[in-house]
Write an enzyme that holds these catalytic residues in place. Sequence first.
Site: not given
Length: 272
Positions: A2-3, A95, A114, A153
Amino acid sequence: MPELPEIETIVNDFKPLIGRRLIRKEILRNDMIKIAEYEQDKLNDALIEDIYRRGKFLVFVLGEQLSGQALTIIFHLGMSGRLYWQSEESEFDRHVHFIAWLDNGCYIVYRDPRRFGGIRLVTDREGFFASLGMEPLSPEFDSEYLRSIIDKRRAPIKNLLMDQHLIVGIGNIYADEALFAAGIKPHRPAESLTATEAEHLTKAIKEALLSGIEHRGTTFRDYRDGENKMGENQKHLHVYGRRNQPCVKCGQLLIYKKIGGRGTHYCDNCQA
Ligand SMILES: [Zn+2]
């Protein structure tokens, strides 16, 4: 993983719970608590004063005070985490690591197969978030800021976009989408971007994130919203998850390559 748009969607779904009290909680795996700055018992009867997002973190501000600072529960969903609330009883599988019952009969569930995510019981929020970069949807995030962080950079531009110390909330999906929309190859050295490209990229980042929020997040496998439902944004992506499919702009087949260890999608023709 998820972002920003996924976490923002979950946070919005949780807003109706502001003002409710936690009456009981069960923490089924104590190793999912990554930081404990206060005793778990303090969560009992705690009032939810606010819920908000910072980067990819979900923050619950609780009313109980500890030496002048609000107690917070901070969730990170890692790769496969879900945080949702529901009103009907259901079975929990192995879970599910955290359940909190509220005074209106609803309960909050945190599930993470996970287990790359985690729960932080934090009093010093400022300290916890001190190393995080700028929120990309804030007005302060403009092309001038982007230019300041890419200056000198040589790392691939995609890596810098995903560096949470510089900009928060962008991961693999929205980095690929924003770079496609801006017409910039993901492996370009960051410092090689022109002022115009930086401007296009700033705009593309905001648009990709807003589109993700509008479509309630991207579900390929694990992500669910705050009511445990799938997002829709996977139907609106231009490059991510579309390897070897034709580019929506030029028709050439999209390329998939590992860049900085992350699977990356782009169009060799449309992105310079
Ligand atoms: Zn193309």
